[in-house]
Design a protein around this motif. Structure first.
Motif, PDB file in Angstrom:
ATOM      1  N   ILE A  20      -1.183  13.636   2.891  1.00  0.00           N
ATOM      2  CA  ILE A  20      -2.151  13.882   1.820  1.00  0.00           C
ATOM      3  C   ILE A  20      -3.023  15.061   2.219  1.00  0.00           C
ATOM      4  CG2 ILE A  20      -4.293  12.965   0.822  1.00  0.00           C
ATOM      5  CD1 ILE A  20      -3.036  10.256   0.700  1.00  0.00           C
ATOM      6  N   THR A  21      -3.366  15.885   1.243  1.00  0.00           N
ATOM      7  CA  THR A  21      -4.360  16.930   1.451  1.00  0.00           C
ATOM      8  C   THR A  21      -5.384  16.829   0.326  1.00  0.00           C
ATOM      9  OG1 THR A  21      -3.268  18.610   0.098  1.00  0.00           O
ATOM     10  CG2 THR A  21      -2.601  18.477   2.419  1.00  0.00           C
ATOM     11  N   ALA A  22      -6.552  17.393   0.559  1.00  0.00           N
ATOM     12  CA  ALA A  22      -7.604  17.372  -0.454  1.00  0.00           C
ATOM     13  C   ALA A  22      -7.201  18.165  -1.693  1.00  0.00           C
ATOM     14  CB  ALA A  22      -8.904  17.921   0.129  1.00  0.00           C
ATOM     15  N   ALA A  23      -6.203  19.028  -1.563  1.00  0.00           N
ATOM     16  CA  ALA A  23      -5.759  19.837  -2.701  1.00  0.00           C
ATOM     17  C   ALA A  23      -4.920  19.046  -3.704  1.00  0.00           C
ATOM     18  CB  ALA A  23      -4.953  21.032  -2.196  1.00  0.00           C
ATOM     19  N   LEU A  24      -4.428  17.875  -3.313  1.00  0.00           N
ATOM     20  CA  LEU A  24      -3.646  17.060  -4.237  1.00  0.00           C
ATOM     21  C   LEU A  24      -4.544  16.510  -5.341  1.00  0.00           C
ATOM     22  CD1 LEU A  24      -1.445  14.939  -1.794  1.00  0.00           C
ATOM     23  CD2 LEU A  24      -0.737  16.879  -3.178  1.00  0.00           C
ATOM     24  N   SER A  25      -3.952  16.226  -6.475  1.00  0.00           N
ATOM     25  CA  SER A  25      -4.711  15.625  -7.569  1.00  0.00           C
ATOM     26  C   SER A  25      -5.037  14.173  -7.236  1.00  0.00           C
ATOM     27  CB  SER A  25      -3.914  15.690  -8.869  1.00  0.00           C
ATOM     28  OG  SER A  25      -2.835  14.769  -8.831  1.00  0.00           O
ATOM     29  N   ASP A  26      -6.032  13.638  -7.924  1.00  0.00           N
ATOM     30  CA  ASP A  26      -6.386  12.233  -7.720  1.00  0.00           C
ATOM     31  C   ASP A  26      -5.193  11.330  -8.014  1.00  0.00           C
ATOM     32  OD1 ASP A  26      -8.906  13.179  -7.174  1.00  0.00           O
ATOM     33  OD2 ASP A  26      -9.888  12.193  -8.873  1.00  0.00           O
ATOM     34  N   THR A  27      -4.425  11.661  -9.021  1.00  0.00           N
ATOM     35  CA  THR A  27      -3.246  10.870  -9.390  1.00  0.00           C
ATOM     36  C   THR A  27      -2.232  10.843  -8.260  1.00  0.00           C
ATOM     37  OG1 THR A  27      -3.584  11.400 -11.722  1.00  0.00           O
ATOM     38  CG2 THR A  27      -1.386  10.634 -11.078  1.00  0.00           C
ATOM     39  N   GLU A  28      -1.991  11.994  -7.634  1.00  0.00           N
ATOM     40  CA  GLU A  28      -1.039  12.062  -6.523  1.00  0.00           C
ATOM     41  C   GLU A  28      -1.550  11.278  -5.307  1.00  0.00           C
ATOM     42  OE1 GLU A  28       1.112  16.357  -6.938  1.00  0.00           O
ATOM     43  OE2 GLU A  28      -1.059  16.367  -6.591  1.00  0.00           O
ATOM     44  N   ILE A  29      -2.836  11.371  -5.043  1.00  0.00           N
ATOM     45  CA  ILE A  29      -3.410  10.643  -3.908  1.00  0.00           C
ATOM     46  C   ILE A  29      -3.295   9.142  -4.145  1.00  0.00           C
ATOM     47  CG2 ILE A  29      -5.565  10.122  -2.694  1.00  0.00           C
ATOM     48  CD1 ILE A  29      -6.295  13.132  -3.145  1.00  0.00           C
ATOM     49  N   ARG A  30      -3.629   8.697  -5.348  1.00  0.00           N
ATOM     50  CA  ARG A  30      -3.508   7.269  -5.659  1.00  0.00           C
ATOM     51  C   ARG A  30      -2.055   6.792  -5.509  1.00  0.00           C
ATOM     52  NH1 ARG A  30      -6.970   8.835  -9.961  1.00  0.00           N
ATOM     53  NH2 ARG A  30      -9.099   8.124  -9.542  1.00  0.00           N
ATOM     54  N   ARG A  36       1.599   3.330   0.355  1.00  0.00           N
ATOM     55  CA  ARG A  36       1.188   2.886   1.696  1.00  0.00           C
ATOM     56  C   ARG A  36       0.828   1.397   1.705  1.00  0.00           C
ATOM     57  NH1 ARG A  36       1.064   5.289   6.829  1.00  0.00           N
ATOM     58  NH2 ARG A  36      -0.367   4.109   8.079  1.00  0.00           N
ATOM     59  N   PHE A  37       0.148   0.953   0.635  1.00  0.00           N
ATOM     60  CA  PHE A  37      -0.254  -0.444   0.531  1.00  0.00           C
ATOM     61  C   PHE A  37       0.817  -1.316  -0.112  1.00  0.00           C
ATOM     62  CE2 PHE A  37      -4.627   1.481   0.603  1.00  0.00           C
ATOM     63  CZ  PHE A  37      -5.035   0.884   1.784  1.00  0.00           C
ATOM     64  N   ASP A  38       1.893  -0.696  -0.544  1.00  0.00           N
ATOM     65  CA  ASP A  38       2.993  -1.415  -1.194  1.00  0.00           C
ATOM     66  C   ASP A  38       2.503  -2.205  -2.411  1.00  0.00           C
ATOM     67  OD1 ASP A  38       5.681  -2.039  -1.508  1.00  0.00           O
ATOM     68  OD2 ASP A  38       5.526  -3.871  -0.314  1.00  0.00           O
ATOM     69  N   VAL A  39       1.736  -1.509  -3.255  1.00  0.00           N
ATOM     70  CA  VAL A  39       1.244  -2.087  -4.503  1.00  0.00           C
ATOM     71  C   VAL A  39       1.527  -1.096  -5.630  1.00  0.00           C
ATOM     72  CG1 VAL A  39      -0.590  -3.414  -3.367  1.00  0.00           C
ATOM     73  CG2 VAL A  39      -1.102  -1.123  -4.248  1.00  0.00           C
ATOM     74  N   GLY A  40       1.425  -1.557  -6.846  1.00  0.00           N
ATOM     75  CA  GLY A  40       1.582  -0.663  -7.988  1.00  0.00           C
ATOM     76  C   GLY A  40       0.404   0.285  -8.084  1.00  0.00           C
ATOM     77  N   VAL A  41       0.649   1.487  -8.553  1.00  0.00           N
ATOM     78  CA  VAL A  41      -0.404   2.500  -8.646  1.00  0.00           C
ATOM     79  C   VAL A  41      -1.522   2.044  -9.585  1.00  0.00           C
ATOM     80  CG1 VAL A  41       0.591   3.886 -10.507  1.00  0.00           C
ATOM     81  CG2 VAL A  41      -0.786   4.986  -8.738  1.00  0.00           C
ATOM     82  N   ASP A  42      -1.220   1.147 -10.502  1.00  0.00           N
ATOM     83  CA  ASP A  42      -2.240   0.639 -11.415  1.00  0.00           C
ATOM     84  C   ASP A  42      -3.352  -0.108 -10.671  1.00  0.00           C
ATOM     85  OD1 ASP A  42      -0.081  -1.271 -10.995  1.00  0.00           O
ATOM     86  OD2 ASP A  42      -1.175  -2.581 -12.384  1.00  0.00           O
ATOM     87  N   ARG A  43      -3.070  -0.627  -9.489  1.00  0.00           N
ATOM     88  CA  ARG A  43      -4.091  -1.317  -8.683  1.00  0.00           C
ATOM     89  C   ARG A  43      -5.173  -0.349  -8.199  1.00  0.00           C
ATOM     90  NH1 ARG A  43      -1.870  -5.747  -5.637  1.00  0.00           N
ATOM     91  NH2 ARG A  43      -3.856  -5.899  -4.538  1.00  0.00           N
ATOM     92  N   LEU A  44      -4.876   0.941  -8.201  1.00  0.00           N
ATOM     93  CA  LEU A  44      -5.837   1.945  -7.728  1.00  0.00           C
ATOM     94  C   LEU A  44      -6.396   2.806  -8.860  1.00  0.00           C
ATOM     95  CD1 LEU A  44      -3.810   3.029  -4.586  1.00  0.00           C
ATOM     96  CD2 LEU A  44      -5.898   1.675  -4.598  1.00  0.00           C
ATOM     97  N   LYS A  45      -6.085   2.466 -10.101  1.00  0.00           N
ATOM     98  CA  LYS A  45      -6.463   3.325 -11.228  1.00  0.00           C
ATOM     99  C   LYS A  45      -7.969   3.499 -11.378  1.00  0.00           C
ATOM    100  CE  LYS A  45      -6.075  -0.247 -14.802  1.00  0.00           C
ATOM    101  NZ  LYS A  45      -7.420  -0.429 -15.248  1.00  0.00           N
ATOM    102  N   ASP A  46      -8.761   2.524 -10.995  1.00  0.00           N
ATOM    103  CA  ASP A  46     -10.213   2.611 -11.122  1.00  0.00           C
ATOM    104  C   ASP A  46     -10.897   3.068  -9.834  1.00  0.00           C
ATOM    105  OD1 ASP A  46     -10.174   1.796 -13.799  1.00  0.00           O
ATOM    106  OD2 ASP A  46     -10.177  -0.316 -13.230  1.00  0.00           O
ATOM    107  N   TYR A  47     -10.119   3.501  -8.858  1.00  0.00           N
ATOM    108  CA  TYR A  47     -10.697   3.960  -7.600  1.00  0.00           C
ATOM    109  C   TYR A  47     -11.173   5.400  -7.723  1.00  0.00           C
ATOM    110  CZ  TYR A  47      -9.544  -0.136  -4.834  1.00  0.00           C
ATOM    111  OH  TYR A  47      -9.511  -1.399  -4.321  1.00  0.00           O
TER     112      TYR A  47
END
Length: 66
Positions: A20-30, A36-47
């Motif tokens: 990961i780099t800070a240049a990635l979009s929030d969507t890509e980071i999520r 990494r956490f082996d969860v659906g990306v929807d679990r991080l949508k409000d982060y």
């Protein structure tokens, strides 16, 4: 450094460990963190992803006040 607060626990990784780099979009980071956490990306949508002046990333749940 990437600091993540997820489900009541704190995690610290280097950008290299997560590819990961800070240049990635929030969507890509999520998406990478969801993998990494082996969860659906929807679990991080409000982060929130904060980028510090020093180049670190802080990923945390959205704070709700009131």
């Amino acid at each position: 450094m990437v600091h993540v607060r997820f489900e009541g626990r704190s995690y610290d990784w280097t950008e290299r460990e997560l590819n990961i780099t800070a240049a990635l979009s929030d969507t890509e980071i999520r998406a990478r963190l969801a993998g990494r956490f082996d969860v659906g990306v929807d679990r991080l949508k409000d982060y929130v992803i904060d980028r510090t002046a020093g180049g670190d990333l802080i990923v945390r749940p959205e704070a709700v006040y009131g």
